[in-house]
Scaffold this motif. Structure first.
Motif, PDB file in Angstrom:
ATOM      1  N   MET A   1       0.830  -1.206   0.000  1.00 50.19           N
ATOM      2  CA  MET A   1       0.000   0.000   0.000  1.00 50.19           C
ATOM      3  C   MET A   1       0.871   1.266   0.000  1.00 50.19           C
ATOM      4  O   MET A   1       1.882   1.294   0.693  1.00 50.19           O
ATOM      5  N   GLN A   2       0.472   2.262  -0.773  1.00 45.95           N
ATOM      6  CA  GLN A   2       1.232   3.518  -0.848  1.00 45.95           C
ATOM      7  C   GLN A   2       1.250   4.224   0.509  1.00 45.95           C
ATOM      8  O   GLN A   2       0.202   4.475   1.101  1.00 45.95           O
ATOM      9  N   LYS A   3       2.462   4.509   1.011  1.00 49.71           N
ATOM     10  CA  LYS A   3       2.586   5.273   2.249  1.00 49.71           C
ATOM     11  C   LYS A   3       2.210   6.726   1.953  1.00 49.71           C
ATOM     12  O   LYS A   3       2.506   7.234   0.872  1.00 49.71           O
ATOM     13  N   LYS A   4       1.545   7.375   2.914  1.00 51.25           N
ATOM     14  CA  LYS A   4       1.165   8.779   2.710  1.00 51.25           C
ATOM     15  C   LYS A   4       1.788   9.675   3.782  1.00 51.25           C
ATOM     16  O   LYS A   4       1.992   9.227   4.911  1.00 51.25           O
ATOM     17  N   LEU A   5       2.045  10.906   3.404  1.00 53.45           N
ATOM     18  CA  LEU A   5       2.565  11.902   4.336  1.00 53.45           C
ATOM     19  C   LEU A   5       1.368  12.503   5.088  1.00 53.45           C
ATOM     20  O   LEU A   5       0.473  13.079   4.467  1.00 53.45           O
ATOM     21  N   ALA A   6       1.361  12.337   6.409  1.00 50.25           N
ATOM     22  CA  ALA A   6       0.248  12.888   7.206  1.00 50.25           C
ATOM     23  C   ALA A   6       0.557  14.355   7.514  1.00 50.25           C
ATOM     24  O   ALA A   6       1.521  14.662   8.219  1.00 50.25           O
ATOM     25  N   ILE A   7      -0.253  15.236   6.974  1.00 45.51           N
ATOM     26  CA  ILE A   7       0.049  16.662   7.180  1.00 45.51           C
ATOM     27  C   ILE A   7      -1.106  17.402   7.880  1.00 45.51           C
ATOM     28  O   ILE A   7      -2.266  16.999   7.827  1.00 45.51           O
ATOM     29  N   GLY A   8      -0.713  18.495   8.517  1.00 49.93           N
ATOM     30  CA  GLY A   8      -1.688  19.431   9.072  1.00 49.93           C
ATOM     31  C   GLY A   8      -1.365  20.798   8.504  1.00 49.93           C
ATOM     32  O   GLY A   8      -0.184  21.127   8.302  1.00 49.93           O
ATOM     33  N   TRP A   9      -2.393  21.574   8.211  1.00 51.10           N
ATOM     34  CA  TRP A   9      -2.182  22.955   7.735  1.00 51.10           C
ATOM     35  C   TRP A   9      -2.901  23.868   8.723  1.00 51.10           C
ATOM     36  O   TRP A   9      -4.101  23.692   8.974  1.00 51.10           O
ATOM     37  N   PHE A  10      -2.155  24.819   9.280  1.00 53.37           N
ATOM     38  CA  PHE A  10      -2.736  25.692  10.315  1.00 53.37           C
ATOM     39  C   PHE A  10      -2.445  27.157   9.991  1.00 53.37           C
ATOM     40  O   PHE A  10      -1.406  27.465   9.397  1.00 53.37           O
ATOM     41  N   THR A  11      -3.364  28.025  10.399  1.00 53.65           N
ATOM     42  CA  THR A  11      -3.105  29.455  10.224  1.00 53.65           C
ATOM     43  C   THR A  11      -3.339  30.180  11.541  1.00 53.65           C
ATOM     44  O   THR A  11      -4.259  29.853  12.284  1.00 53.65           O
ATOM     45  N   PHE A  12      -2.472  31.153  11.787  1.00 58.27           N
ATOM     46  CA  PHE A  12      -2.631  32.002  12.976  1.00 58.27           C
ATOM     47  C   PHE A  12      -2.884  33.443  12.511  1.00 58.27           C
ATOM     48  O   PHE A  12      -3.644  33.640  11.563  1.00 58.27           O
ATOM     49  N   THR A  13      -2.246  34.423  13.168  1.00 61.93           N
ATOM     50  CA  THR A  13      -2.546  35.816  12.826  1.00 61.93           C
ATOM     51  C   THR A  13      -1.976  36.184  11.452  1.00 61.93           C
ATOM     52  O   THR A  13      -0.754  36.279  11.292  1.00 61.93           O
ATOM     53  N   CYS A  14      -2.848  36.339  10.477  1.00 61.75           N
ATOM     54  CA  CYS A  14      -2.368  36.636   9.127  1.00 61.75           C
ATOM     55  C   CYS A  14      -3.553  36.866   8.193  1.00 61.75           C
ATOM     56  O   CYS A  14      -4.703  36.821   8.621  1.00 61.75           O
ATOM     57  N   CYS A  15      -3.263  37.052   6.912  1.00 63.87           N
ATOM     58  CA  CYS A  15      -4.345  37.280   5.946  1.00 63.87           C
ATOM     59  C   CYS A  15      -4.697  36.013   5.166  1.00 63.87           C
ATOM     60  O   CYS A  15      -5.591  36.029   4.333  1.00 63.87           O
ATOM     61  N   GLU A  16      -3.963  34.933   5.425  1.00 64.18           N
ATOM     62  CA  GLU A  16      -4.232  33.605   4.831  1.00 64.18           C
ATOM     63  C   GLU A  16      -4.027  33.543   3.317  1.00 64.18           C
ATOM     64  O   GLU A  16      -4.594  32.685   2.652  1.00 64.18           O
ATOM     65  N   ASP A  17      -3.214  34.433   2.789  1.00 62.51           N
ATOM     66  CA  ASP A  17      -2.962  34.395   1.338  1.00 62.51           C
ATOM     67  C   ASP A  17      -2.177  33.146   0.918  1.00 62.51           C
ATOM     68  O   ASP A  17      -2.362  32.644  -0.190  1.00 62.51           O
ATOM     69  N   SER A  18      -1.299  32.667   1.800  1.00 64.35           N
ATOM     70  CA  SER A  18      -0.544  31.452   1.440  1.00 64.35           C
ATOM     71  C   SER A  18      -1.484  30.249   1.403  1.00 64.35           C
ATOM     72  O   SER A  18      -1.296  29.334   0.594  1.00 64.35           O
ATOM     73  N   SER A  19      -2.508  30.250   2.251  1.00 58.49           N
ATOM     74  CA  SER A  19      -3.511  29.175   2.205  1.00 58.49           C
ATOM     75  C   SER A  19      -4.232  29.212   0.863  1.00 58.49           C
ATOM     76  O   SER A  19      -4.496  28.177   0.256  1.00 58.49           O
ATOM     77  N   ILE A  20      -4.531  30.417   0.405  1.00 59.56           N
ATOM     78  CA  ILE A  20      -5.216  30.552  -0.887  1.00 59.56           C
ATOM     79  C   ILE A  20      -4.298  30.034  -2.004  1.00 59.56           C
ATOM     80  O   ILE A  20      -4.735  29.303  -2.892  1.00 59.56           O
ATOM     81  N   LEU A  21      -3.005  30.379  -1.904  1.00 63.17           N
ATOM     82  CA  LEU A  21      -2.048  29.881  -2.908  1.00 63.17           C
ATOM     83  C   LEU A  21      -1.978  28.359  -2.896  1.00 63.17           C
ATOM     84  O   LEU A  21      -1.899  27.718  -3.939  1.00 63.17           O
ATOM     85  N   PHE A  22      -2.023  27.795  -1.691  1.00 60.05           N
ATOM     86  CA  PHE A  22      -1.986  26.333  -1.551  1.00 60.05           C
ATOM     87  C   PHE A  22      -3.200  25.709  -2.260  1.00 60.05           C
ATOM     88  O   PHE A  22      -3.073  24.731  -2.999  1.00 60.05           O
ATOM     89  N   VAL A  23      -4.372  26.302  -2.059  1.00 63.23           N
ATOM     90  CA  VAL A  23      -5.580  25.794  -2.722  1.00 63.23           C
ATOM     91  C   VAL A  23      -5.439  25.949  -4.241  1.00 63.23           C
ATOM     92  O   VAL A  23      -5.803  25.053  -5.007  1.00 63.23           O
ATOM     93  N   GLU A  24      -4.854  27.065  -4.662  1.00 62.25           N
ATOM     94  CA  GLU A  24      -4.620  27.263  -6.105  1.00 62.25           C
ATOM     95  C   GLU A  24      -3.707  26.169  -6.662  1.00 62.25           C
ATOM     96  O   GLU A  24      -3.926  25.667  -7.769  1.00 62.25           O
TER      97      GLU A  24
END
Ligand code: SF4
Length: 159
Positions: A1-24
């Motif tokens: 079975m393919q091993k997967k990287l378990a990740i978490g994505w978190f945001t604190f005080t910011c405008c969250e533009d990098s999150s938007i880039l990630f979704v893009e």
């Protein structure tokens, strides 16, 4: 079975533009990443999330309150590797611009700092936890992010 990287994505005080880039970036990489990554905690993608454990936590934003500091420390505790995403996480700025206000302005914002239980200063992540890798830029540089993600996939022997 393919091993997967378990990740978490978190945001604190910011405008969250990098999150938007990630979704893009998902527009191009979704099917490739779906096979390699388990998005264990990523509120912009799912409503039911698991709080760890994580191979890698990607953390965006600066730390401006004790509540955020405690949450960051918890994330660090349940993650093997922590990546700071964007300038606010790496250096505190631009979210930390109130740190450089004049004495007069500092006095003016004091009641708000008290009212919202904020820290006297806004901090980068490394003020409170060890940061393993950084993706600088405001917002993050997508090419550096892709390289960092690739490093993480190799580091945890997913690819
Ligand atoms: S680094 Fe820039 S883009 Fe990223 S959260 Fe901070 S202000 Fe927004």
């Amino acid at each position: 079975m393919q091993k997967k990287l378990a990740i978490g994505w978190f945001t604190f005080t910011c405008c969250e533009d990098s999150s938007i880039l990630f979704v893009e970036l998902l527009n191009e990489h979704y099917f490739e990443w779906k096979k390699l990554i388990e998005f264990r905690h990523c509120k912009m993608l799912k409503s039911i999330n698991q709080f760890g454990p994580f191979d890698v936590a990607f953390v965006e934003g600066a730390i401006s309150s004790d509540k955020e500091r405690k949450k960051l420390e918890k994330i660090k505790h349940i993650s093997k590797y922590l990546v700071a995403i964007g300038e606010c996480a790496c250096t505190g700025f631009p979210s930390a611009q109130r740190n450089n206000f004049s004495a007069e302005l500092q006095k003016e914002i004091k009641p708000l700092i008290k009212k919202f239980h904020l820290l006297e200063k806004v901090h980068p992540l490394e003020s409170f936890v060890k940061v393993d890798e950084r993706v600088p830029g405001c917002p993050m540089d997508p090419n550096v992010f892709l390289k960092t993600l690739d490093n993480c996939l190799k580091k945890f022997k997913v690819i």
